[in-house]
Design an enzyme around this catalytic site. Sequence first.
Site, PDB file in Angstrom:
ATOM      1  N   ALA A  82      86.939  45.259  -9.330  1.00  0.00           N
ATOM      2  CA  ALA A  82      87.505  46.084  -8.272  1.00  0.00           C
ATOM      3  C   ALA A  82      89.014  45.869  -8.294  1.00  0.00           C
ATOM      4  O   ALA A  82      89.503  44.846  -8.777  1.00  0.00           O
ATOM      5  CB  ALA A  82      86.913  45.694  -6.928  1.00  0.00           C
ATOM      6  N   GLY A  96      83.490  43.747 -10.162  1.00  0.00           N
ATOM      7  CA  GLY A  96      82.966  45.104 -10.014  1.00  0.00           C
ATOM      8  C   GLY A  96      82.672  45.765 -11.353  1.00  0.00           C
ATOM      9  O   GLY A  96      81.824  46.659 -11.435  1.00  0.00           O
ATOM     10  N   GLU A 117      79.333  44.585 -12.264  1.00  0.00           N
ATOM     11  CA  GLU A 117      78.402  45.219 -11.321  1.00  0.00           C
ATOM     12  C   GLU A 117      78.186  46.697 -11.645  1.00  0.00           C
ATOM     13  O   GLU A 117      77.072  47.208 -11.547  1.00  0.00           O
ATOM     14  CB  GLU A 117      78.932  45.033  -9.892  1.00  0.00           C
ATOM     15  CG  GLU A 117      78.933  43.553  -9.497  1.00  0.00           C
ATOM     16  CD  GLU A 117      79.683  43.284  -8.203  1.00  0.00           C
ATOM     17  OE1 GLU A 117      80.914  43.540  -8.165  1.00  0.00           O
ATOM     18  OE2 GLU A 117      79.063  42.825  -7.239  1.00  0.00           O
ATOM     19  N   GLU A 131      84.640  36.762  -8.412  1.00  0.00           N
ATOM     20  CA  GLU A 131      85.097  37.023  -7.039  1.00  0.00           C
ATOM     21  C   GLU A 131      85.396  35.738  -6.272  1.00  0.00           C
ATOM     22  O   GLU A 131      86.296  35.697  -5.431  1.00  0.00           O
ATOM     23  CB  GLU A 131      84.044  37.838  -6.275  1.00  0.00           C
ATOM     24  CG  GLU A 131      83.933  39.293  -6.708  1.00  0.00           C
ATOM     25  CD  GLU A 131      82.942  39.530  -7.842  1.00  0.00           C
ATOM     26  OE1 GLU A 131      82.538  38.556  -8.525  1.00  0.00           O
ATOM     27  OE2 GLU A 131      82.577  40.694  -8.030  1.00  0.00           O
TER      28      GLU A 131
HETATM   29  C1  HXC Z   1      93.913  45.158 -10.308  1.00  0.00           C
HETATM   30  C2  HXC Z   1      94.117  44.345 -12.436  1.00  0.00           C
HETATM   31  C3  HXC Z   1      92.817  43.802 -12.375  1.00  0.00           C
HETATM   32  C4  HXC Z   1      92.079  43.993 -11.177  1.00  0.00           C
HETATM   33  C5  HXC Z   1      93.652  43.347 -14.311  1.00  0.00           C
HETATM   34  N1  HXC Z   1      94.586  44.052 -13.645  1.00  0.00           N
HETATM   35  N2  HXC Z   1      92.563  43.185 -13.539  1.00  0.00           N
HETATM   36  N3  HXC Z   1      94.655  45.014 -11.407  1.00  0.00           N
HETATM   37  N4  HXC Z   1      92.679  44.665 -10.179  1.00  0.00           N
HETATM   38  N5  HXC Z   1      90.830  43.540 -11.041  1.00  0.00           N
HETATM   39  C6  HXC Z   1      95.916  44.438 -14.130  1.00  0.00           C
HETATM   40  C7  HXC Z   1      96.883  43.287 -14.143  1.00  0.00           C
HETATM   41  O1  HXC Z   1      97.426  43.095 -12.853  1.00  0.00           O
HETATM   42  C8  HXC Z   1      97.894  43.752 -15.144  1.00  0.00           C
HETATM   43  O2  HXC Z   1      98.765  44.717 -14.565  1.00  0.00           O
HETATM   44  C9  HXC Z   1      97.049  44.500 -16.151  1.00  0.00           C
HETATM   45  O3  HXC Z   1      95.846  44.853 -15.491  1.00  0.00           O
HETATM   46  C10 HXC Z   1      96.699  43.659 -17.368  1.00  0.00           C
HETATM   47  O4  HXC Z   1      96.093  42.456 -16.921  1.00  0.00           O
HETATM   48  P1  HXC Z   1      96.541  41.006 -17.416  1.00  0.00           P
HETATM   49  O5  HXC Z   1      96.041  40.039 -16.422  1.00  0.00           O
HETATM   50  O6  HXC Z   1      97.990  41.011 -17.737  1.00  0.00           O
HETATM   51  O7  HXC Z   1      95.735  40.919 -18.790  1.00  0.00           O
HETATM   52  P2  HXC Z   1      95.206  39.602 -19.516  1.00  0.00           P
HETATM   53  O8  HXC Z   1      96.231  38.521 -19.436  1.00  0.00           O
HETATM   54  O9  HXC Z   1      94.737  40.058 -20.836  1.00  0.00           O
HETATM   55  O10 HXC Z   1      93.956  39.102 -18.655  1.00  0.00           O
HETATM   56  C11 HXC Z   1      92.800  39.889 -18.555  1.00  0.00           C
HETATM   57  C12 HXC Z   1      91.919  39.375 -17.381  1.00  0.00           C
HETATM   58  C13 HXC Z   1      92.764  39.311 -16.100  1.00  0.00           C
HETATM   59  C14 HXC Z   1      91.359  37.987 -17.715  1.00  0.00           C
HETATM   60  C15 HXC Z   1      90.736  40.356 -17.263  1.00  0.00           C
HETATM   61  O11 HXC Z   1      93.411  40.592 -15.934  1.00  0.00           O
HETATM   62  C16 HXC Z   1      91.967  39.048 -14.864  1.00  0.00           C
HETATM   63  O12 HXC Z   1      91.550  37.933 -14.603  1.00  0.00           O
HETATM   64  N6  HXC Z   1      91.745  40.108 -14.040  1.00  0.00           N
HETATM   65  C17 HXC Z   1      91.079  39.970 -12.763  1.00  0.00           C
HETATM   66  C18 HXC Z   1      89.604  39.760 -12.992  1.00  0.00           C
HETATM   67  C19 HXC Z   1      88.889  39.622 -11.652  1.00  0.00           C
HETATM   68  O13 HXC Z   1      89.117  38.682 -10.878  1.00  0.00           O
HETATM   69  N7  HXC Z   1      88.001  40.570 -11.366  1.00  0.00           N
HETATM   70  C20 HXC Z   1      87.236  40.567 -10.180  1.00  0.00           C
HETATM   71  C21 HXC Z   1      87.965  41.366  -9.157  1.00  0.00           C
HETATM   72  S1  HXC Z   1      87.132  41.205  -7.602  1.00  0.00           S
HETATM   73  P3  HXC Z   1     100.281  44.363 -14.148  1.00  0.00           P
HETATM   74  O14 HXC Z   1     100.823  45.701 -13.782  1.00  0.00           O
HETATM   75  O15 HXC Z   1     100.161  43.430 -13.003  1.00  0.00           O
HETATM   76  O16 HXC Z   1     100.881  43.731 -15.373  1.00  0.00           O
HETATM   77  C22 HXC Z   1      85.905  42.291  -7.690  1.00  0.00           C
HETATM   78  C23 HXC Z   1      85.187  42.386  -6.433  1.00  0.00           C
HETATM   79  C24 HXC Z   1      83.983  43.254  -6.496  1.00  0.00           C
HETATM   80  O17 HXC Z   1      85.631  42.946  -8.639  1.00  0.00           O
HETATM   81  C25 HXC Z   1      83.479  43.574  -5.151  1.00  0.00           C
HETATM   82  C26 HXC Z   1      83.489  42.488  -4.183  1.00  0.00           C
HETATM   83  C27 HXC Z   1      84.678  42.491  -3.279  1.00  0.00           C
END
Ligand code: HXC
Length: 257
Positions: A65, A108, A111, A131
């Site tokens: 998400a 997400g 999911e 999460e």
């Molecule tokens: C918004 C995101 C994002 C996310 C990545 N980006 N994941 N933006 N929401 N979930 C954006 C980053 O901010 C960045 O943009 C760009 O995508 C590239 O990501 P990087 O982190 O620079 O890439 P990398 O170093 O290769 O790492 C990849 C990654 C990391 C390991 C996947 O991006 C990451 O950990 N993302 C979050 C994963 C996460 O926690 N997902 C769960 C979300 S909670 P900018 O512009 O900043 O450079 C969820 C909840 C579900 O899903 C429902 C319950 C509430």
Amino acid sequence: ADFETLLTETRGNVGLITLNRPKALNALNSTVMRELSEALKAFDSDPSIGAVVLAGSEKAFAAGADIKEMQAVDFVDAFVGDFLGGWEAVAATRKPIVAAVSGYALGGGCELAMMCDFIIASETAKFGQPEITLGVIPGMGGSQRLARAVGKAKAMDLVLTGRMMDAAEAERAGLVARIVAPERLLDEALEAAAKIASFPRAAVLMAKEAVNRADEVTLAEGLRLERRLFQSLFATQDQKEGMSAFVEKRKPSFTNR
Ligand code: HXC
């Protein structure tokens, strides 16, 4: 239709939807939710389409998400606005959806892949429910669908530690149906969907409905539903055609009637 966050096309009788927010690793914001619901509804009601493939990019199916969109949400916004409730449209799709997962399928994203009917993964796929690292828990079905898919032990491990599992572990655990080389992923998914789309439509929809009920009802109820659906297919022309073709040693010619 033209979408901001998706690409859609048809390949024969298959609808292909590609998540397209490359700069955010396909993070799932409310626009994606709205557009994906709309695209799925359109394919679901298009008589020429028999199955759908949902894909992301090579680097990410979807990295979760959209954290930037969620950051400022407060409890009342989330609860009264039924935050993330709109994702129910994906699982409500009646035609089969094959998820083609390459790279990250996190939060997400994992999911969403689990809302599809089965997952074909590239060797590069990584699944996780991180999460907990953000101070929340899975909110689009992760705690329920992951536990049903891989069992309590691994679901707890992933949901509580936030670690990722690779494609091989996900396949061993039963989350993933097939693993293929990255360059084969889209073709493998499209071929699986084309195969599904070639079968009688009513049987395909009933097969999906029956298998999905296994997660919902008791064994006795599920067996009863299965038998009734099975019996009802003997009212279709395609059952006569499929069985006659076998007996006559020829290829069936289905009409979806
Ligand atoms: C918004 C995101 C994002 C996310 C990545 N980006 N994941 N933006 N929401 N979930 C954006 C980053 O901010 C960045 O943009 C760009 O995508 C590239 O990501 P990087 O982190 O620079 O890439 P990398 O170093 O290769 O790492 C990849 C990654 C990391 C390991 C996947 O991006 C990451 O950990 N993302 C979050 C994963 C996460 O926690 N997902 C769960 C979300 S909670 P900018 O512009 O900043 O450079 C969820 C909840 C579900 O899903 C429902 C319950 C509430």
